[in-house]
Design an enzyme around this catalytic site. Sequence first.
Site, mmCIF file in Angstrom:
data_model
loop_
_atom_site.group_PDB
_atom_site.id
_atom_site.type_symbol
_atom_site.label_atom_id
_atom_site.label_comp_id
_atom_site.label_asym_id
_atom_site.label_seq_id
_atom_site.Cartn_x
_atom_site.Cartn_y
_atom_site.Cartn_z
ATOM 1 N N SER A 221 -2.836 12.322 -50.148
ATOM 2 C CA SER A 221 -2.129 13.422 -49.489
ATOM 3 C C SER A 221 -3.076 14.599 -49.359
ATOM 4 O O SER A 221 -3.904 14.842 -50.244
ATOM 5 C CB SER A 221 -0.884 13.830 -50.279
ATOM 6 N N HIS B 110 -5.704 24.540 -45.103
ATOM 7 C CA HIS B 110 -5.375 25.876 -44.605
ATOM 8 C C HIS B 110 -6.679 26.557 -44.183
ATOM 9 O O HIS B 110 -7.446 27.024 -45.034
ATOM 10 C CB HIS B 110 -4.693 26.708 -45.694
ATOM 11 N N HIS C 253 -1.874 18.560 -42.101
ATOM 12 C CA HIS C 253 -1.350 17.813 -43.243
ATOM 13 C C HIS C 253 -1.414 16.325 -42.924
ATOM 14 O O HIS C 253 -1.198 15.912 -41.778
ATOM 15 C CB HIS C 253 0.104 18.223 -43.500
ATOM 16 N N ASN D 191 -0.597 12.353 -45.041
ATOM 17 C CA ASN D 191 -0.114 11.703 -46.249
ATOM 18 C C ASN D 191 0.098 10.223 -45.933
ATOM 19 O O ASN D 191 0.835 9.893 -45.020
ATOM 20 C CB ASN D 191 1.213 12.353 -46.688
ATOM 21 N N VAL D 192 -0.549 9.359 -46.687
ATOM 22 C CA VAL D 192 -0.337 7.917 -46.540
ATOM 23 C C VAL D 192 -0.042 7.361 -47.927
ATOM 24 O O VAL D 192 -0.832 7.555 -48.855
ATOM 25 C CB VAL D 192 -1.558 7.208 -45.932
ATOM 26 N N ARG D 193 1.100 6.693 -48.058
ATOM 27 C CA ARG D 193 1.507 6.191 -49.372
ATOM 28 C C ARG D 193 1.981 4.744 -49.292
ATOM 29 O O ARG D 193 2.460 4.290 -48.250
ATOM 30 C CB ARG D 193 2.633 7.048 -49.956
ATOM 31 N N HIS E 173 -2.246 14.645 -30.349
ATOM 32 C CA HIS E 173 -1.240 13.623 -30.056
ATOM 33 C C HIS E 173 -1.843 12.400 -29.369
ATOM 34 O O HIS E 173 -1.366 11.276 -29.595
ATOM 35 C CB HIS E 173 -0.115 14.223 -29.220
ATOM 36 N N GLY F 252 7.299 13.676 -62.809
ATOM 37 C CA GLY F 252 6.503 14.312 -63.849
ATOM 38 C C GLY F 252 5.027 14.306 -63.549
ATOM 39 O O GLY F 252 4.192 14.216 -64.460
ATOM 40 N N GLY F 253 4.690 14.414 -62.272
ATOM 41 C CA GLY F 253 3.285 14.432 -61.870
ATOM 42 C C GLY F 253 2.591 15.728 -62.264
ATOM 43 O O GLY F 253 3.205 16.649 -62.814
#
Length: 303
Positions: free
Chosen positions: A91, A95, A105, A107-109, A144, A257-258
């Site tokens: 992730s 800025h 931004h 994020n790949v999970r 895009h 709880g990260g």
Amino acid sequence: MDKKAVITWLRSLQDHICAELEAEDGAAKFREDAWLREGGGGGVSRVLTEGAAIEKGGVNFSHVHGTELPAAASAARPELAGCAFEAMGVSLVIHPRNPHAPTSHANVRFFVAERPGQEPIWWFGDGFDLTPIYGYAEDCVHWHRTARAACAPSGPEVYPRFKDWCDQYFFIKHRNEPRGVGGLFFDDLNEPGFDNSFALARRIGDAYITAYRPILARRKDLPHGERERQFQLYRRGRYVEFNLVYDRGTLFGLQTGGRTESILMSLPPLVRWDYDWQPESGTPEAELYELYLQPRDWAEHSG
């Protein structure tokens, strides 16, 4: 399902994006912190601050596991609530210093949920999106079209579906406005099979820096003054509001709880809120709301 292949790619993705961003910034380097999670797993956080082009940026890798899938990950799959889980991902949030350069931004999970005696259930999720302070059509078009190209090998229906999903997800409901100009968002991706799903997730993850670095390069040195800086700080407030109220990744990290410092690295270093502020008609600030914070088919934009 090949978890080792996913982990190997995610680590290389973190390395590649950090190297590209350091090269574009030209001054600062990422600071690296390796961390362990008490409940199982850990990660590597990399944060760059006070660069020439990047005021603050973070690119994090995490690989955590636990005995109970948290609400943020099981909201769309209530039948999986309470399953043991394993989650890995990269992730990032960037800025920039210059108000003309947009925040980005990605994020790949990859998630795996398991119950004893049953086959594991797995899926990929997330994507990337762009949040300009001052709008530039050529930036939105490039962003895009790069996103569309990443989706194309999986079929012509994928990009419009993921684009619409992104527009819906990155919407600040209490402000009744989108966070930015969108991009791609996907979740619960496991069809048609692991190899195809992984290939699509990999193309999207790899496309992020191809989409973002040319935009940062074009905008990082544009002249600006205190007016633009104050508007940048004001608009960053919207980013904070979304991440703390709605963002699934933030909620997932906190619920499992990260490491708080890594979870909240997405927040900008400086921000402001002004009571009931409205842009003056005919200004570049008003143009952001009128032309850019509106759903548009940027990949087909010609002017």
